[in-house]
Structures are given as C-alpha cells and as structure tokens.
Design a protein around this motif. Structure first.
Motif, mmCIF file in Angstrom:
data_model
loop_
_atom_site.group_PDB
_atom_site.id
_atom_site.type_symbol
_atom_site.label_atom_id
_atom_site.label_comp_id
_atom_site.label_asym_id
_atom_site.label_seq_id
_atom_site.Cartn_x
_atom_site.Cartn_y
_atom_site.Cartn_z
ATOM 1 N N THR A 1 31.218 50.855 15.848
ATOM 2 C CA THR A 1 30.231 50.157 16.673
ATOM 3 C C THR A 1 29.185 51.112 17.244
ATOM 4 N N ALA A 2 29.375 52.441 17.064
ATOM 5 C CA ALA A 2 28.343 53.378 17.479
ATOM 6 C C ALA A 2 27.065 53.166 16.674
ATOM 7 N N CYS A 3 27.231 52.564 15.491
ATOM 8 C CA CYS A 3 26.051 52.278 14.665
ATOM 9 C C CYS A 3 25.875 50.782 14.460
ATOM 10 N N HIS A 4 26.990 50.111 14.196
ATOM 11 C CA HIS A 4 26.933 48.674 13.920
ATOM 12 C C HIS A 4 27.022 47.919 15.235
ATOM 13 N N THR A 5 25.904 47.529 15.761
ATOM 14 C CA THR A 5 25.865 46.896 17.071
ATOM 15 C C THR A 5 26.296 45.444 16.982
ATOM 16 N N GLY A 6 26.682 44.917 18.134
ATOM 17 C CA GLY A 6 27.081 43.516 18.182
ATOM 18 C C GLY A 6 28.436 43.361 18.820
ATOM 19 N N ALA A 7 29.330 42.598 18.173
ATOM 20 C CA ALA A 7 30.635 42.269 18.743
ATOM 21 C C ALA A 7 31.529 43.506 18.827
ATOM 22 N N GLN A 8 32.483 43.457 19.741
ATOM 23 C CA GLN A 8 33.453 44.526 19.895
ATOM 24 C C GLN A 8 34.427 44.527 18.718
ATOM 25 N N PRO A 9 35.091 45.682 18.457
ATOM 26 C CA PRO A 9 36.043 45.743 17.340
ATOM 27 C C PRO A 9 37.133 44.686 17.443
ATOM 28 N N ASN A 10 37.574 44.213 16.291
ATOM 29 C CA ASN A 10 38.672 43.257 16.155
ATOM 30 C C ASN A 10 38.370 41.893 16.771
ATOM 31 N N THR A 11 37.099 41.539 16.882
ATOM 32 C CA THR A 11 36.733 40.204 17.360
ATOM 33 C C THR A 11 36.232 39.314 16.223
ATOM 34 N N GLY A 12 36.110 39.875 15.014
ATOM 35 C CA GLY A 12 35.680 39.096 13.868
ATOM 36 C C GLY A 12 36.817 38.289 13.275
ATOM 37 N N PRO A 13 36.577 37.603 12.183
ATOM 38 C CA PRO A 13 37.596 36.723 11.589
ATOM 39 C C PRO A 13 38.589 37.443 10.682
#
Length: 487
Positions: free
Chosen positions: A67-79
């Motif tokens: 997430t230092a580069c890929h902005t948006g949701a916090q880790p492990n919040t995706g499907p």
C-alpha cells in the motif's frame, strides 16, 4: 534507488518500489524527503512483505507493504487472499521444500507477490531457488532490514498473468538451513491488480505462516503454540485447551497403569495421543491423521523416551531400561537400534541438543549433578556439570535457536537454572516446592516458556510480552502433557 518498468501499461502490478539501501530513517519509519515510489511490473524492490524487523519485538516496526504504492483500501480488505502452501509443520535441516504462493482475487486482471523467510533475529532463513524457465516468471532479490540481509522471491514481468480465472500461483523451492535454528517465519504480500495504469483500485493481501523446529510437544491443533493439557492416569483420559480454534477437547485413550508418551508420530505437526503399557510392553498410538497402531516394544520397568532418533520428522518408539542402562528404539523408518549409555540411577533426558534434527541420547546423573550426552553430530560423548541433587531436569529450547538447552528446576527454592546454547547462563525464580514443571512454547513465539502445574492450576510465564497467566485446568494427580518429557 527504485527499480521501474518501461512498460507503463502494467506498472500497477508491482507490490511497491522503495529504497534498496535502508538507512536509519527507514528503521524508524521515516522515508527520505522527496523520494517517490512507483509500481513495477518487473517485480518490486525488496522489503515490502510487512515482515517484522524482529519477530519477538512487539513494538518494533515492520517492513512496509504494497500500500506504500498502491493507494486505496487497507490490506486484506479485498475479496481475496494470499496464501503460502507446502511448508512442513516441522522442518528438517537441509530439507528441500516446494512452496506455492497463490493470490486469489476474482476482480483482478494481473497479479504479483513477494515472500521472505526469516529467523528469530530477523535475518534470512534458508535458501530460495526458482525453477528454470524461459521466460522466467520468478526472481530472487536481496535487501537489508535493520542490518540483516533478507532474500525475497517475487514475480517478474513474465509472471503476472493469471494461472486460472481469478488467481495466480507461483511455485519455487525453499531449502531449510543446514541445522535447526528455531522457529522460522514466512511472510508474503500479494497484489490483485486491475491493470488500469493507475495507483488505485488494486487489492493488497498479507499473510504469514511458520515452520517449527521440533518444539511441538503438546500441540493438538496444529498451530505454533503448545496447548495447556493433562493426562489423567485414573481413567486414561486426555484433556486439552486448544487455541486454534479455542476449544476444550476430551479424548479417552489409555487405562490406569499406562504411561503417557505423546509425540508427533506421523509428522503432521499435531501431537498424537500415545501411551506405553508396562503390563504388556506395548505402545498404543492414536495418530491425528486417523490411524491407530499397537506395537509391542519394551517391557515392564522400561521408561518411554520418545523422540525422532532417525531424523525423518516423525517420532519413534523408544525406551530406556534402567536395569541395564540401555536404550532401545524403533525408528519410523524401521531402523532398530540398541545402545548402552548411562548407569544405575541415571535419568534419561533425550532431546536435540545440536540442532541437526535428530534426538540425542542423554542422561542426567543426580548423584553428581552431571549431564552425559551422546550427540549425533559428534563422535564422542559430552559431559556437563549442571545441577545438584533433587533438581528436576527440564531440557528445552529456551533461547529459540533450535537446540535444546541444559536446564533444571530446583524445587527447594522454586528456581529455574538454564545453560542456554546461544545466550548463556540464566536463572529465574518461578514456582515453589511441590510444583510440576511443564515447560513448552505456549505463546507461539518459538521460545520455551516457564510453566508449572500446581494441583489443578497452571502458572505460565510466556516470553511474548512477557505475559503471565494463571489457568485452572485439571485436578490433583493429573500429569501435564508437557511434563512427560521430564523424568
């Protein structure tokens, strides 16, 4: 400096690119002023798995993550999720293990990952090797974290397309260190990217797992922690408080007069319910994998001394015969051996003292407070003067280096005396006269904890924290499962 890709369309797949050389400011979590970060389809820079700088330090920083580069949701919040598969519950020295990392995300178009294996000091553990391929979907890179070199395996630009719809898997080989060095931890970061050439909309996943070094002696749920558990001789019943998931387990296996001899006889990391029956010299083993065996091996008066004497990752049937000071063991590889070692009055204290994955024959001689060891790594036996009359030997791995330490519990003053193989001499008061010492790794950090059983109550001083707990579990007369290794 940051590594970047010339293919702008797929820049988003890299977990992250950051500084390759870690300065003091990196250690405290402050990035150099003016530094920029971009995703890289040809693989991220090292040190973005979220692995801790020091596994035993609760307040120390971790590596960064994607997430230092890929902005948006916090880790492990995706499907989806990232998983590490193939690791043995307990590793053997030099063992070659095929590992598969998989990123699952049904919303992603392309995928990436990075994984690292570290020891208790935060340094690299073992060797990572990628299979030959053309084009090559994998690579191994180096980075430094808190002064320790770490080796990372990750994707290349040729390894980002899905294996099947909704997921991508990568398989490579991890070779264990040449000797046991304690619990090893594996950390992976995964990315399910939408490939829109932007820095948002991607899903980042983190995962970790561990492989033990023979420290699982009362683990009935296959996690990294030993369980508070007892064997009740009066009715031949086992009682356990497991942690993953939290549960209360009751298993009737045995009868009055049996001697508990638990261990991992099938190599799956779960302690098997096992008893030695002196009345007929037979072993009864109820394996966690489902099988039940009865094997005549021994006679009345023998002391069960289970361990892995042939180094295959599975416990063997073994007895010490006080009448002639002789060891008999039947390996799971069907190797039968007899070895005279000791003298009248000696107490067996078998353990892996040299970290080679093989249980060593050893005795504690109370009459002179000495330990005699026949280690598999040396041709001659060793002698250590450590202890006094009435001390109880409590050999275990207290410093987490993969080697059992010489140790005693002194009931007269409730004190533990330990000759740690990597950290030196240590003394700690914990307990009182009449307590039954039951050392084991109850908090799952790879270090043996001080623990005593007192008429149905457990007192445990965990090394993680440290944490002190008092648990009522069992009744007077019960045998703590962890104490079955103590003569």
């Amino acid at each position: 400096m940051v590594r970047s890709s010339s293919n702008l369309r797929s820049l988003k797949i890299g977990l992250v690119a950051g500084a390759v050389v870690l300065s003091l400011s990196f250690f405290v979590g402050v990035w150099p002023a003016g530094e920029t970060y971009r995703a890289a389809s040809n693989g991220p820079s090292p040190s973005f798995t979220a692995a801790p700088y020091l596994p035993h330090c609760q307040n120390c920083p971790n590596e960064n993550n994607c997430t230092a580069c890929h902005t948006g949701a916090q880790p492990n919040t995706g499907p989806g999720q990232v998983t590490i598969a193939g690791l043995p519950a307990t590793y053997l020295p030099g063992q070659e293990v095929p590992i598969t990392v998989t990123v699952e995300d049904g919303t992603a178009v392309i995928y990436g990952f990075q994984m690292v294996a570290i020891d208790q000091n935060g340094a690299n553990a073992g060797t990572l090797t990628v299979p030959a391929a053309n084009p090559q979907p994998l690579q191994v890179i180096s980075g430094f974290v808190n002064g320790n070199e770490r080796r990372y395996v990750e994707h290349t630009q040729q390894g980002i397309t899905p294996t099947e719809f909704g997921s991508k898997s990568w398989t490579f080989t991890w070779t264990a260190p040449a000797e046991r060095i304690g619990m090893l931890r594996f950390y992976a970061a995964g990315n399910g990217a939408n490939s829109d050439a932007g820095s948002s909309g991607d899903n980042i996943y983190l995962s970790s797992t561990a492989s033990l070094s023979g420290t699982s002696i009362s683990n009935f749920d296959n996690d990294t922690s030993n369980d508070i558990s007892v064997y009740r001789p009066s009715n031949g019943t086992w009682y356990a408080l497991t942690t993953s998931p939290p549960n209360y387990i009751v298993t009737q296996f045995g009868e009055p007069g049996d001697i508990p001899a638990p261990g991992d006889y099938d190599g799956d990391g779960v302690t098997d319910h096992t008893v030695f029956r002196p009345s007929n010299g037979s072993w009864y083993v109820k394996k966690s994998t489902g099988s039940f065996t009865v094997t005549p091996f021994g006679q009345a008066g023998d002391v069960p001394v289970p361990g892995d004497y042939d180094g295959d990752g599975k416990f063997d049937l073994a007895v010490f015969r006080p009448s002639n000071s002789t060891w008999y063991y039947l390996g799971s590889t069907q190797i039968y051996r007899v070895r005279q070692f000791g003298e009248a009055g000696d107490q067996p204290v078998q353990a892996d003292y040299d970290g080679d994955g093989v249980t060593d024959i050893a005795v504690f001689r109370e009459s002179n407070g000495s330990w005699y060891m026949l280690t598999s790594a040396t041709p001659n036996f060793l002698i250590f003067n450590f202890g006094v009359a009435d001390d109880l030997p409590v050999q275990a791995d207290y410093d987490g280096d993969g080697k059992a330490d010489i140790a005693v519990f002194r009931p007269s003053n409730g004190t533990w005396y330990i000759r740690r193989s990597s950290l030196g001499f240590y003394v700690y008061p914990f307990g009182q006269d009449g307590d039954e010492p039951a050392p084991a790794d109850y908090d799952g950090d790879g270090l043996t904890d001080f623990a005593v059983f007192r008429s149905g109550t457990w007192y445990v001083l965990g090394t993680a924290g440290p944490s002190y707990t008092v648990t009522s579990f069992g009744v007077a007369g019960d045998v703590p499962v962890a104490s079955t290794y103590i003569p």
